[in-house]
Design a protein around this motif. Structure first.
Motif, short mmCIF file in Angstrom:
data_model
loop_
_atom_site.label_atom_id
_atom_site.label_comp_id
_atom_site.label_asym_id
_atom_site.label_seq_id
_atom_site.Cartn_x
_atom_site.Cartn_y
_atom_site.Cartn_z
N GLY A 111 0.84 -1.11 -0.07
CA GLY A 111 0.19 -0.09 -0.11
C GLY A 111 0.67 1.24 -0.14
O GLY A 111 0.50 2.09 -0.60
N ALA A 112 1.91 1.21 0.56
CA ALA A 112 2.79 2.21 0.79
C ALA A 112 3.37 2.70 -0.39
O ALA A 112 3.67 3.68 -0.87
CB ALA A 112 3.85 2.10 1.99
N ALA A 114 2.22 1.77 -3.57
CA ALA A 114 1.37 2.39 -4.19
C ALA A 114 0.94 3.68 -3.98
O ALA A 114 1.00 4.50 -5.03
CB ALA A 114 0.06 1.49 -4.33
N GLN A 115 0.90 4.03 -2.87
CA GLN A 115 0.64 5.40 -2.32
C GLN A 115 1.81 6.38 -2.78
O GLN A 115 1.44 7.29 -3.28
CB GLN A 115 0.31 5.44 -0.98
CG GLN A 115 -0.11 6.83 -0.59
CD GLN A 115 -1.46 7.21 -1.03
OE1 GLN A 115 -2.32 6.33 -0.93
NE2 GLN A 115 -1.69 8.36 -1.67
N GLU A 118 1.36 7.45 -6.12
CA GLU A 118 0.40 8.56 -6.40
C GLU A 118 0.87 9.89 -5.87
O GLU A 118 0.53 10.95 -6.44
CB GLU A 118 -0.95 7.96 -5.68
CG GLU A 118 -1.97 8.76 -5.78
CD GLU A 118 -2.50 9.19 -7.40
OE1 GLU A 118 -3.13 10.12 -7.51
OE2 GLU A 118 -2.23 8.43 -8.22
N LEU A 119 1.62 9.81 -4.75
CA LEU A 119 1.91 11.14 -4.04
C LEU A 119 2.99 11.94 -5.23
O LEU A 119 3.05 13.08 -5.14
CB LEU A 119 2.56 10.82 -2.88
CG LEU A 119 1.59 10.75 -1.58
CD1 LEU A 119 2.41 10.22 -0.39
CD2 LEU A 119 0.46 11.57 -1.48
N THR A 122 0.78 13.46 -7.69
CA THR A 122 0.35 14.52 -7.31
C THR A 122 1.39 15.96 -7.18
O THR A 122 0.82 17.10 -7.41
CB THR A 122 -0.29 14.49 -5.90
OG1 THR A 122 -1.30 13.15 -6.19
CG2 THR A 122 -1.18 15.65 -5.32
#
Length: 141
Positions: A111-112, A114-115, A118-119, A122
């Motif tokens: 999860g980290a 993948a995040q 995304e970060l 962004t």
């Protein structure tokens, strides 16, 4: 479960610590995938159970009366003896909890990773949006 989770993190770090001359570089995604592998989880749990077994063989009898005077610790008692008094299947439960902790660490790492992607996406979008504004402010000064 906290002990198992901490032990799981130790298991992940231990190959690098065992062979400091060899550099093992895993991407966050590779580490997450490895931790989600049931074979690695089982091997890691076995390794942790073995390491805990070594610690459990520590004799605590001599310090027993000083630390826990009402615990009825015998002179030859080990940490294993004390753990098994509370739970006769302590090591089996520890193995199971360690395996679950490795699986959870894999899920969190996945999860980290993948995040993080995304970060970064962004941050690039924000940078692209803010650059013209910052340039305009800089040119007015």
């Amino acid at each position: 479960m906290r002990i198992a989770f901490a032990a799981a993190l130790l298991a992940v770090a231990s190959p690098a610590m065992a062979h400091p001359h060899q550099s093992v570089r895993l991407t966050p995604r590779q580490a997450a995938a490895a931790l989600q592998n049931p074979l690695l989880q089982d091997a890691g749990a076995r390794a942790l159970t073995h390491l805990i077994g070594i610690l459990l063989d520590t004799r605590v009898g001599p310090a027993g009366p000083l630390v826990a005077p009402d615990a009825h610790i015998r002179p030859d008692d080990t940490l294993r003896d004390l753990a098994q008094r509370d739970d006769p299947r302590f090591e089996e439960h520890f193995h199971h909890d360690s395996r679950q902790a490795l699986a959870k660490a894999g899920a969190v790492a996945g999860g980290a990773a993948a995040q993080a992607v995304e970060l970064k996406r962004t941050a690039k979008r924000l940078d692209a949006a803010l650059t013209p504004l910052l340039d305009a402010l800089a040119s007015n000064n």
